[in-house]
Design a protein around this motif. Sequence first.
Motif, PDB file in Angstrom:
ATOM      1  N   SER A 470       0.839  -1.207   0.000  1.00  0.00           N
ATOM      2  CA  SER A 470       0.000   0.000   0.000  1.00  0.00           C
ATOM      3  C   SER A 470       0.869   1.250   0.000  1.00  0.00           C
ATOM      4  O   SER A 470       0.403   2.339  -0.337  1.00  0.00           O
ATOM      5  CB  SER A 470      -0.922   0.002   1.218  1.00  0.00           C
ATOM      6  N   ALA A 471       2.116   1.106   0.423  1.00  0.00           N
ATOM      7  CA  ALA A 471       3.074   2.213   0.394  1.00  0.00           C
ATOM      8  C   ALA A 471       4.449   1.614   0.135  1.00  0.00           C
ATOM      9  O   ALA A 471       4.748   0.497   0.575  1.00  0.00           O
ATOM     10  CB  ALA A 471       3.069   2.998   1.701  1.00  0.00           C
ATOM     11  N   ALA A 472       5.271   2.353  -0.581  1.00  0.00           N
ATOM     12  CA  ALA A 472       6.591   1.820  -0.914  1.00  0.00           C
ATOM     13  C   ALA A 472       7.583   2.960  -1.015  1.00  0.00           C
ATOM     14  O   ALA A 472       7.249   4.082  -1.427  1.00  0.00           O
ATOM     15  CB  ALA A 472       6.542   1.052  -2.237  1.00  0.00           C
ATOM     16  N   LEU A 473       8.817   2.664  -0.619  1.00  0.00           N
ATOM     17  CA  LEU A 473       9.928   3.597  -0.756  1.00  0.00           C
ATOM     18  C   LEU A 473      10.880   2.982  -1.780  1.00  0.00           C
ATOM     19  O   LEU A 473      11.445   1.920  -1.539  1.00  0.00           O
ATOM     20  CB  LEU A 473      10.647   3.804   0.582  1.00  0.00           C
ATOM     21  N   CYS A 474      11.041   3.646  -2.926  1.00  0.00           N
ATOM     22  CA  CYS A 474      11.874   3.107  -4.000  1.00  0.00           C
ATOM     23  C   CYS A 474      13.038   4.046  -4.270  1.00  0.00           C
ATOM     24  O   CYS A 474      12.876   5.280  -4.266  1.00  0.00           O
ATOM     25  CB  CYS A 474      11.055   2.941  -5.284  1.00  0.00           C
ATOM     26  N   PHE A 475      14.183   3.468  -4.497  1.00  0.00           N
ATOM     27  CA  PHE A 475      15.363   4.210  -4.924  1.00  0.00           C
ATOM     28  C   PHE A 475      15.606   3.900  -6.405  1.00  0.00           C
ATOM     29  O   PHE A 475      15.687   2.736  -6.782  1.00  0.00           O
ATOM     30  CB  PHE A 475      16.587   3.831  -4.082  1.00  0.00           C
ATOM     31  N   ILE A 476      15.688   4.955  -7.193  1.00  0.00           N
ATOM     32  CA  ILE A 476      15.844   4.767  -8.631  1.00  0.00           C
ATOM     33  C   ILE A 476      17.262   4.315  -8.932  1.00  0.00           C
ATOM     34  O   ILE A 476      18.236   4.979  -8.568  1.00  0.00           O
ATOM     35  CB  ILE A 476      15.523   6.065  -9.387  1.00  0.00           C
ATOM     36  N   GLU A 477      17.357   3.176  -9.597  1.00  0.00           N
ATOM     37  CA  GLU A 477      18.649   2.650 -10.000  1.00  0.00           C
ATOM     38  C   GLU A 477      19.109   3.338 -11.291  1.00  0.00           C
ATOM     39  O   GLU A 477      18.304   3.866 -12.058  1.00  0.00           O
ATOM     40  CB  GLU A 477      18.544   1.139 -10.237  1.00  0.00           C
ATOM     41  N   PRO A 478      20.418   3.367 -11.530  1.00  0.00           N
ATOM     42  CA  PRO A 478      20.909   3.952 -12.791  1.00  0.00           C
ATOM     43  C   PRO A 478      20.269   3.272 -13.994  1.00  0.00           C
ATOM     44  O   PRO A 478      20.234   2.047 -14.085  1.00  0.00           O
ATOM     45  CB  PRO A 478      22.424   3.672 -12.739  1.00  0.00           C
ATOM     46  N   GLY A 479      19.743   4.068 -14.896  1.00  0.00           N
ATOM     47  CA  GLY A 479      19.109   3.531 -16.099  1.00  0.00           C
ATOM     48  C   GLY A 479      17.656   3.175 -15.912  1.00  0.00           C
ATOM     49  O   GLY A 479      16.995   2.774 -16.883  1.00  0.00           O
ATOM     50  N   GLU A 480      17.115   3.292 -14.714  1.00  0.00           N
ATOM     51  CA  GLU A 480      15.721   2.937 -14.481  1.00  0.00           C
ATOM     52  C   GLU A 480      14.848   4.171 -14.625  1.00  0.00           C
ATOM     53  O   GLU A 480      15.186   5.259 -14.155  1.00  0.00           O
ATOM     54  CB  GLU A 480      15.565   2.347 -13.081  1.00  0.00           C
ATOM     55  N   SER A 481      13.688   4.000 -15.298  1.00  0.00           N
ATOM     56  CA  SER A 481      12.781   5.120 -15.501  1.00  0.00           C
ATOM     57  C   SER A 481      11.638   5.065 -14.493  1.00  0.00           C
ATOM     58  O   SER A 481      11.342   4.023 -13.906  1.00  0.00           O
ATOM     59  CB  SER A 481      12.218   5.095 -16.922  1.00  0.00           C
ATOM     60  N   LEU A 482      10.981   6.209 -14.306  1.00  0.00           N
ATOM     61  CA  LEU A 482       9.826   6.267 -13.413  1.00  0.00           C
ATOM     62  C   LEU A 482       8.672   5.431 -13.961  1.00  0.00           C
ATOM     63  O   LEU A 482       7.860   4.906 -13.194  1.00  0.00           O
ATOM     64  CB  LEU A 482       9.390   7.720 -13.234  1.00  0.00           C
ATOM     65  N   TRP A 483       8.615   5.300 -15.316  1.00  0.00           N
ATOM     66  CA  TRP A 483       7.588   4.442 -15.912  1.00  0.00           C
ATOM     67  C   TRP A 483       7.748   3.003 -15.417  1.00  0.00           C
ATOM     68  O   TRP A 483       6.772   2.331 -15.086  1.00  0.00           O
ATOM     69  CB  TRP A 483       7.674   4.508 -17.435  1.00  0.00           C
ATOM     70  N   GLU A 484       8.969   2.513 -15.371  1.00  0.00           N
ATOM     71  CA  GLU A 484       9.223   1.136 -14.949  1.00  0.00           C
ATOM     72  C   GLU A 484       8.809   0.911 -13.501  1.00  0.00           C
ATOM     73  O   GLU A 484       8.300  -0.157 -13.139  1.00  0.00           O
ATOM     74  CB  GLU A 484      10.704   0.792 -15.165  1.00  0.00           C
ATOM     75  N   ILE A 485       8.998   1.935 -12.655  1.00  0.00           N
ATOM     76  CA  ILE A 485       8.584   1.808 -11.252  1.00  0.00           C
ATOM     77  C   ILE A 485       7.066   1.754 -11.157  1.00  0.00           C
ATOM     78  O   ILE A 485       6.493   0.924 -10.431  1.00  0.00           O
ATOM     79  CB  ILE A 485       9.145   2.970 -10.412  1.00  0.00           C
ATOM     80  N   ALA A 486       6.388   2.647 -11.888  1.00  0.00           N
ATOM     81  CA  ALA A 486       4.928   2.667 -11.862  1.00  0.00           C
ATOM     82  C   ALA A 486       4.362   1.348 -12.388  1.00  0.00           C
ATOM     83  O   ALA A 486       3.381   0.817 -11.847  1.00  0.00           O
ATOM     84  CB  ALA A 486       4.414   3.841 -12.699  1.00  0.00           C
TER      85      ALA A 486
END
Length: 508
Positions: A470-486
């Motif tokens: 229901s809640a998450a804390l994500c750290f963006i890895e090099p080369g990763e887009s916000l689209w991929e997280i969503a």
Amino acid sequence: MEGITRESYSAVTVCQPQILQIPIKEDIIVPDAKEDVGRILQCTAVYRPGEESLEKRRLRFQGELEFTVLYREDTEKGRIHSLRNTVAVEDSLNLEGIAGEEEKLRVQMNYEVENIRATLLNSRKISLGALLEAEARISRCTETSVIADSTDEELQLCRTKETVSCPTGEVQENRIVRETVAVKEGEPNIAELLWWDSRIKGRRCRLLEDRIEVRGEMEIGILYRDTEDAIQFRSVSVPFTGSADCPGAREGQLARVQLHIVKSYIRTAQDDDGEERLFETEIVMEMRAQVFEERERELVTDAYHIRKDVELVCPPCSLQHFVYCAESSLEIIRSLEIPEGLPDAEQVFYTVGRAHVDDCTVTEDQVLVEGVLYVTAFYRTAPERGLVAAFTEPIPFSKNLNAPGMKEGQYFRADAWVETIQVTPSGTRTLELRAGLLIDGCGMEEKRLPVLTELNVSEADAQNLEELPSAALCFIEPGESLWEIAKRLHIRPDQLESVNDFTVLAIR
């Protein structure tokens, strides 16, 4: 799937050219009506293409290679004559390493004649030889049905904007230029047609609504012997203009236009007084044109559903964008030495120029175009030396083009055309060449991008959905887009933007 909007995406992929070299050799016998050959003055050859057909990746072509030999007869008079001989050419070229359906291939053939030679075997027999290079320029045309939009608000589509060159029109059409050339007033009648040449110069084109307009000049040069055994020369320039229907073309688009002489005829004729004083010419000129438009296309490259599972089909599609497409001029000034064994020049009749591009070297924002200009000079000599002589000399040329955006490894194609050419005597053994070339260059960037063509939505596993946090804390890895997280979290991209106060989703 219901609620899906589709559209067609057209692409043209340029393939590696295929080249076939065909050696031509034939011995000819001097006809009984002609005098014995004392010395060969010059040999020229022109290829006239015929029928071309593509079947099971085998390109069959046929045509004729027409030789013209100028020679001095083996008598005291030493008159000049010409011999013509036509060699039929029929061969095939296997198109290797090219994927795709046969009916989607567009093949444009170009022919070059090199290493032309005539060897005197005896006074009644001549050996002719040449090398015919047939080049197939191949492009593959594809029409792909792609997914453009959806009415399902929970189906998320990743859109990518790309500038692409889309083909909008194509035309291939022949035009005939006819001209009657008369002997100058006061000069003797025609005794024998020796040689003739035709070439296109000053070509210009303009795009209009659903058609292409072309204009230019056809230069015709004729060498002949008159009834007093003098060598004469006539040259005329015939302006031409015309238009061809090209649905989809309009002003402001990009046009790749080529004009070629594919057939030419000449015959002597009588004037109104019944005297042999006219040359009737007919030249068939082929126009090939492709029209492109630079468009910004929005393509769907990925998708997912908030509550369901989605199976995607995203094949790589070719995207091409013109980086450079322009014409550039090149002036060549060069001294030519008359080859040893040929007589001194008193006057130059006519100069034939044929330019061929050998190589294009692409570096950062630069393209080096290298080629050869083949120059043939026909000139008048002293009567005791045969009245006429000719020689051909290859002149290397190079041109460095400023092409912002071009990078090493990108496709670049250049053609060279002779716009002006003149050779004048500057001494008894030296001639001065002045030539103006037009280099038509085209460079493009090509890349492959996965584009969504099919998707299948199915009910998701309820347990997998319940396991999503229901809640998450994500750290963006090099080369990763916000689209991929969503996509991984099965949330709407605009929610991710809103919670994190992002303004650009696609940033990496």
